[in-house]
Write a protein that holds these residues in place. Structure first.
Motif, PDB file in Angstrom:
ATOM      1  N   VAL A 243      44.512  26.361  47.964  1.00 56.45           N
ATOM      2  CA  VAL A 243      43.655  27.263  47.196  1.00 56.45           C
ATOM      3  C   VAL A 243      42.871  28.128  48.180  1.00 56.45           C
ATOM      4  CG1 VAL A 243      41.689  27.451  45.618  1.00 56.45           C
ATOM      5  CG2 VAL A 243      43.438  25.704  45.239  1.00 56.45           C
ATOM      6  N   LEU A 244      42.883  29.428  47.920  1.00 52.79           N
ATOM      7  CA  LEU A 244      42.125  30.367  48.735  1.00 52.79           C
ATOM      8  C   LEU A 244      41.025  30.955  47.866  1.00 52.79           C
ATOM      9  CD1 LEU A 244      42.066  31.796  51.543  1.00 52.79           C
ATOM     10  CD2 LEU A 244      43.433  33.609  50.503  1.00 52.79           C
ATOM     11  N   CYS A 245      39.805  30.884  48.341  1.00 49.57           N
ATOM     12  CA  CYS A 245      38.653  31.401  47.603  1.00 49.57           C
ATOM     13  C   CYS A 245      38.026  32.524  48.422  1.00 49.57           C
ATOM     14  CB  CYS A 245      37.647  30.264  47.375  1.00 49.57           C
ATOM     15  SG  CYS A 245      36.139  30.766  46.547  1.00 49.57           S
ATOM     16  N   LEU A 246      37.830  33.697  47.797  1.00 53.56           N
ATOM     17  CA  LEU A 246      37.292  34.850  48.513  1.00 53.56           C
ATOM     18  C   LEU A 246      36.053  35.391  47.813  1.00 53.56           C
ATOM     19  CD1 LEU A 246      40.540  36.856  49.350  1.00 53.56           C
ATOM     20  CD2 LEU A 246      39.297  35.267  50.816  1.00 53.56           C
ATOM     21  N   VAL A 247      35.066  35.806  48.601  1.00 53.95           N
ATOM     22  CA  VAL A 247      33.870  36.451  48.065  1.00 53.95           C
ATOM     23  C   VAL A 247      34.128  37.955  48.064  1.00 53.95           C
ATOM     24  CG1 VAL A 247      31.391  36.791  48.313  1.00 53.95           C
ATOM     25  CG2 VAL A 247      32.428  34.613  49.012  1.00 53.95           C
ATOM     26  N   ASP A 248      34.076  38.547  46.891  1.00 54.13           N
ATOM     27  CA  ASP A 248      34.443  39.966  46.745  1.00 54.13           C
ATOM     28  C   ASP A 248      33.207  40.849  46.936  1.00 54.13           C
ATOM     29  OD1 ASP A 248      35.851  42.226  46.277  1.00 54.13           O
ATOM     30  OD2 ASP A 248      36.180  41.886  44.143  1.00 54.13           O
ATOM     31  N   HIS A 249      32.783  41.003  48.176  1.00 58.09           N
ATOM     32  CA  HIS A 249      31.574  41.780  48.473  1.00 58.09           C
ATOM     33  C   HIS A 249      31.742  43.250  48.107  1.00 58.09           C
ATOM     34  CE1 HIS A 249      29.330  38.572  50.409  1.00 58.09           C
ATOM     35  NE2 HIS A 249      30.391  38.262  51.135  1.00 58.09           N
ATOM     36  N   GLN A 250      32.950  43.792  48.233  1.00 58.66           N
ATOM     37  CA  GLN A 250      33.171  45.221  47.973  1.00 58.66           C
ATOM     38  C   GLN A 250      33.823  45.491  46.613  1.00 58.66           C
ATOM     39  OE1 GLN A 250      34.320  47.786  51.150  1.00 58.66           O
ATOM     40  NE2 GLN A 250      34.020  46.228  52.723  1.00 58.66           N
ATOM     41  N   LYS A 251      33.955  44.455  45.800  1.00 55.86           N
ATOM     42  CA  LYS A 251      34.465  44.591  44.421  1.00 55.86           C
ATOM     43  C   LYS A 251      35.838  45.253  44.348  1.00 55.86           C
ATOM     44  CE  LYS A 251      29.800  44.803  42.431  1.00 55.86           C
ATOM     45  NZ  LYS A 251      29.842  43.413  41.943  1.00 55.86           N
ATOM     46  N   ASP A 252      36.699  44.916  45.288  1.00 60.36           N
ATOM     47  CA  ASP A 252      38.046  45.491  45.260  1.00 60.36           C
ATOM     48  C   ASP A 252      39.128  44.495  45.662  1.00 60.36           C
ATOM     49  OD1 ASP A 252      37.535  45.220  47.954  1.00 60.36           O
ATOM     50  OD2 ASP A 252      37.846  47.314  48.474  1.00 60.36           O
ATOM     51  N   ALA A 253      38.738  43.245  45.934  1.00 60.05           N
ATOM     52  CA  ALA A 253      39.707  42.270  46.425  1.00 60.05           C
ATOM     53  C   ALA A 253      40.820  42.001  45.412  1.00 60.05           C
ATOM     54  CB  ALA A 253      39.000  40.965  46.786  1.00 60.05           C
ATOM     55  N   ASP A 254      40.461  41.843  44.151  1.00 62.28           N
ATOM     56  CA  ASP A 254      41.470  41.577  43.124  1.00 62.28           C
ATOM     57  C   ASP A 254      42.477  42.726  43.057  1.00 62.28           C
ATOM     58  OD1 ASP A 254      42.224  39.913  40.571  1.00 62.28           O
ATOM     59  OD2 ASP A 254      42.174  42.003  39.921  1.00 62.28           O
ATOM     60  N   ARG A 255      41.983  43.939  43.064  1.00 58.85           N
ATOM     61  CA  ARG A 255      42.867  45.108  42.989  1.00 58.85           C
ATOM     62  C   ARG A 255      43.760  45.200  44.220  1.00 58.85           C
ATOM     63  NH1 ARG A 255      42.427  49.805  45.191  1.00 58.85           N
ATOM     64  NH2 ARG A 255      40.228  49.555  45.686  1.00 58.85           N
ATOM     65  N   LEU A 256      43.191  44.964  45.403  1.00 58.48           N
ATOM     66  CA  LEU A 256      43.965  45.097  46.628  1.00 58.48           C
ATOM     67  C   LEU A 256      45.044  44.020  46.750  1.00 58.48           C
ATOM     68  CD1 LEU A 256      41.136  45.980  49.181  1.00 58.48           C
ATOM     69  CD2 LEU A 256      42.816  47.527  48.174  1.00 58.48           C
ATOM     70  N   PHE A 257      44.736  42.813  46.288  1.00 64.00           N
ATOM     71  CA  PHE A 257      45.714  41.730  46.386  1.00 64.00           C
ATOM     72  C   PHE A 257      46.773  41.789  45.291  1.00 64.00           C
ATOM     73  CE2 PHE A 257      42.826  39.382  49.268  1.00 64.00           C
ATOM     74  CZ  PHE A 257      43.770  38.921  50.173  1.00 64.00           C
TER      75      PHE A 257
END
Length: 373
Positions: A67-81
């Protein structure tokens, strides 16, 4: 030779063989982790990095899951991945956890900077594995923070069926190196993708530019043809835009275009392509969408734009758009058709439908109909 001395020598030799075997095993393990670390550092895009971390690592390190958990500080991680890959988003929904920097602050604050192994990791971070299908098979876990510039940007959990695989007090040097390289890889890969996207964006509206649209449009058409899906091409044009510029100035015209793009993005999915095609004309590609569903989207969008006023000092400005649509399925094409031909034909049909909407009085949606039928 005294038998006791012989036994002692044999015992020493056995221990020496064990240490040599262990050293060789550690050497292979270090090589395995370092090789994988260089692979993730070299990932060329978020999709490749996602595949390496969530799929290949499981097989490479003989894990039950990861499991990889990421903090989306720039609010674009979901879109980029996951941009343009809804299937992957569903497959990885419980393995890649993306935390909102504000909404998920309690979970983020629970991410310790110290690695945890065994029962402690499972107990403290149960929320990371609650939705995994294999959760009942997990017997041991290793938690490692992902740190960059003394800031926690996420965490990784390695999961095993072996209760002895990860235990408190065992050496974690290899895994700590891997987590450090993972943090670097994630930061670098996302930043490179952000820079790449800037070159694909229209500076004024932040919609995609025509160059990007042309590249993506071909890919989406090829995919939809392959899977026998429909794809809707939609042209939008601001009605009487020249009058807006003449009467209110070009800055107001720019505000109208930005406002319209924001409204378009609210109505479509993240996998849809919104691009500025030229001047006040925009194009939207809706893959895996029926003509009926696209028509509903277009009508909602037309109404939203017409009813949403732009405030200009003490006045408000209302604008309307005309929309033309065409369906890939109506082209009656096959896999043998050239991609350029299909793109051109679909765009041409959507453009003709837009012309019909304009000719019909503007502020309306028109669907291309074959004049030969």
């Amino acid at each position: 030779m005294d038998e006791s001395v012989y036994d002692k020598n044999r015992e020493l030799q056995r221990k020496l063989d064990h240490f040599i075997k262990q050293a060789r095993a550690n050497e292979k393990k270090q090589e395995l982790y370092e090789t994988f670390g260089f692979e993730i550092i070299g990932a060329s895009n978020p999709r490749q990095l996602r595949d390496l971390l969530l799929s290949r690592s499981v097989a490479r390190f003989q894990l039950l899951d990861m499991v990889l958990c990421l903090v989306d500080h720039q609010k674009d991680a979901d879109r980029l991945f996951f941009e343009h890959d809804e299937e992957a988003r569903l497959d990885s929904a419980n393995k890649l956890l993306i935390l909102d920097a504000i909404k998920d602050i309690d979970l983020i604050q629970s991410l310790t900077v110290i690695p945890l192994l065994g029962i402690e990791a499972l107990t403290r971070y149960r929320w990371m594995i609650n939705d995994l299908k294999c959760r009942d098979q997990i017997k041991s876990a290793a938690y490692f923070p992902l740190l960059r510039s003394n800031q926690v940007i996420g965490a990784m959990m390695l999961l095993s069926q072996d209760p002895h695989r990860y235990q408190k007090g065992i050496g974690t040097l290899f895994l700590q190196k891997l987590s450090a390289m993972t943090a670097v890889a994630i930061e670098n890969c996302l930043n490179q993708q952000r820079i790449k996207e800037i070159s694909y964006q229209d500076v004024l509206t932040q919609a995609y530019n025509r160059r990007y649209f042309d590249l993506r449009f071909k890919d989406e058409i090829a995919r939809c043809v392959r899977w026998d899906d429909d794809l809707i091409c939609m042209f939008l044009d601001v009605d009487h835009f020249k009058k807006v510029n003449d009467n209110y100035g070009h800055q107001t015209g720019d505000s109208v275009l930005r406002h319209m793009v924001n409204l378009i993005k609210e109505q479509v999915r993240s996998c849809d392509i919104v691009a500025r095609y030229g001047g006040e004309e925009f194009v939207v590609a809706l893959p895996s969408t029926t003509l009926h569903a696209a028509h509903e989207i277009a009508e909602r969008l037309r109404k939203a734009i017409y009813s949403s006023a732009i405030i200009l000092h003490d006045k408000q400005l209302n604008v309307s758009v005309s929309i033309g649509m065409a369906s890939l399925r109506d082209l009656s094409i096959s896999l043998q058709h050239d991609a350029d031909f299909i793109c051109t034909a679909l765009l041409d049909r959507a453009d003709k439908a837009l012309y019909e909407a304009k000719e019909g009085g503007r502020n309306q949606v028109a669907v291309y109909t074959n004049p030969m039928l």
